[in-house]
Design a protein around this motif. Structure first.
Motif, short mmCIF file in Angstrom:
data_model
loop_
_atom_site.label_atom_id
_atom_site.label_comp_id
_atom_site.label_asym_id
_atom_site.label_seq_id
_atom_site.Cartn_x
_atom_site.Cartn_y
_atom_site.Cartn_z
N TYR A 47 0.88 -1.17 0.00
CA TYR A 47 0.00 0.00 0.00
C TYR A 47 0.91 1.21 0.00
CZ TYR A 47 -3.31 3.56 1.42
OH TYR A 47 -4.08 4.70 1.46
N PRO A 49 0.89 4.85 0.82
CA PRO A 49 0.05 5.85 1.49
C PRO A 49 0.06 7.24 0.86
CG PRO A 49 1.59 4.84 3.05
CD PRO A 49 1.92 4.32 1.71
N GLU A 52 -2.23 6.88 -2.07
CA GLU A 52 -3.42 6.08 -1.80
C GLU A 52 -3.68 5.06 -2.91
OE1 GLU A 52 -6.49 9.00 -0.98
OE2 GLU A 52 -5.87 9.07 1.12
N TYR A 54 -2.32 0.89 -4.42
CA TYR A 54 -1.74 -0.42 -4.09
C TYR A 54 -0.83 -0.85 -5.23
CZ TYR A 54 -5.44 -0.68 -0.61
OH TYR A 54 -6.26 -0.43 0.45
N LEU A 93 1.56 -5.45 2.88
CA LEU A 93 0.33 -6.02 3.43
C LEU A 93 0.48 -7.53 3.55
CD1 LEU A 93 -2.30 -3.98 1.37
CD2 LEU A 93 -1.40 -3.50 3.66
N TYR A 104 -10.24 -3.13 1.94
CA TYR A 104 -9.89 -2.55 3.24
C TYR A 104 -9.29 -1.15 3.08
CZ TYR A 104 -10.64 -7.34 4.57
OH TYR A 104 -11.20 -8.58 4.76
N ARG A 107 -9.74 1.37 5.96
CA ARG A 107 -8.85 1.08 7.10
C ARG A 107 -7.41 1.50 6.78
NH1 ARG A 107 -10.36 -5.10 8.55
NH2 ARG A 107 -12.59 -4.81 8.68
N HIS A 108 -6.95 1.12 5.60
CA HIS A 108 -5.57 1.43 5.21
C HIS A 108 -5.34 2.94 5.16
CE1 HIS A 108 -5.44 -2.72 3.09
NE2 HIS A 108 -5.07 -2.82 4.36
N ARG A 109 -6.31 3.66 4.61
CA ARG A 109 -6.16 5.11 4.48
C ARG A 109 -6.07 5.79 5.85
NH1 ARG A 109 -10.63 8.21 1.16
NH2 ARG A 109 -11.83 7.39 2.89
N LYS A 111 -5.15 4.16 8.88
CA LYS A 111 -3.99 3.64 9.61
C LYS A 111 -2.67 4.13 9.00
CE LYS A 111 -2.08 -0.63 11.47
NZ LYS A 111 -2.26 -2.07 11.60
N TYR A 112 -2.61 4.15 7.66
CA TYR A 112 -1.40 4.56 6.93
C TYR A 112 -1.72 5.83 6.14
CZ TYR A 112 -0.68 -0.39 7.90
OH TYR A 112 -0.60 -1.62 8.50
#
Length: 172
Positions: A47, A49, A52, A54, A93, A104, A107-109, A111-112
């Protein structure tokens, strides 16, 4: 009896050769990109960040949201073409296996977040070093200048063409 033994040996060699070819193919699939973080034996996705997006290691594709849907391409979208993949942080990941890591994304955005940096990372391979003439920006400038000169060259050729046939200025 001798023919059966030869046939069995031939079949064995054929199967062994096919198995070896399969192993070679599997080894090459999923090789991390040169800019990927080193030290991970198995990973399927990164991911990124800052943008944004992958990266699918197995398919060698970026996955990003664009045009109202998730898109898979071998290149980053235009607005991130100058993004430094070597310098940007990559979240490996390890906890996801499937084809849609963006399930997800929310969540990833969180958290990271953009600008997130965890442990220091070293790239899988060193950053390539380009000489002055190898820079991509320089090539674009040359193309621009060539277009500019071509326009003038065509104009000059037209004048010479006119003069050669007696249709130019000052000649009748």
């Amino acid at each position: 009896m001798k023919t059966i033994k030869i046939a069995i040996a031939g079949l064995f060699l054929l199967v062994a050769n096919a198995t070896q070819a399969q192993v070679s193919i599997n080894v090459n699939i999923g090789t991390p990109p040169a800019w990927g973080p080193s030290g991970y034996s198995e990973m399927e996705y990164y991911y990124l960040p800052d943008i944004e997006a992958y990266y699918d290691v197995r398919a060698s594709q970026f996955i990003y949201y664009g045009g109202g849907r998730w898109v898979r391409t071998t290149y980053l979208p235009r607005q991130y073409r100058n993004y430094d993949l070597y310098g940007g942080y990559k979240v490996v990941l390890n906890d996801y296996h499937g084809r849609t890591p963006y399930t997800y994304f929310d969540r990833h955005r969180v958290k990271y977040y953009k600008g997130y940096h965890g442990e220091p990372q070293r790239p899988y391979k060193p950053r390539p070093v380009y000489g002055y003439n190898d820079r991509h920006d320089d090539h674009r400038d040359f193309k621009h200048n060539d277009r500019h000169h071509d326009k003038h060259d065509r104009h000059d050729r037209d004048d010479r063409h006119d003069d050669h046939h007696g249709n130019g200025h000052g000649r009748r």
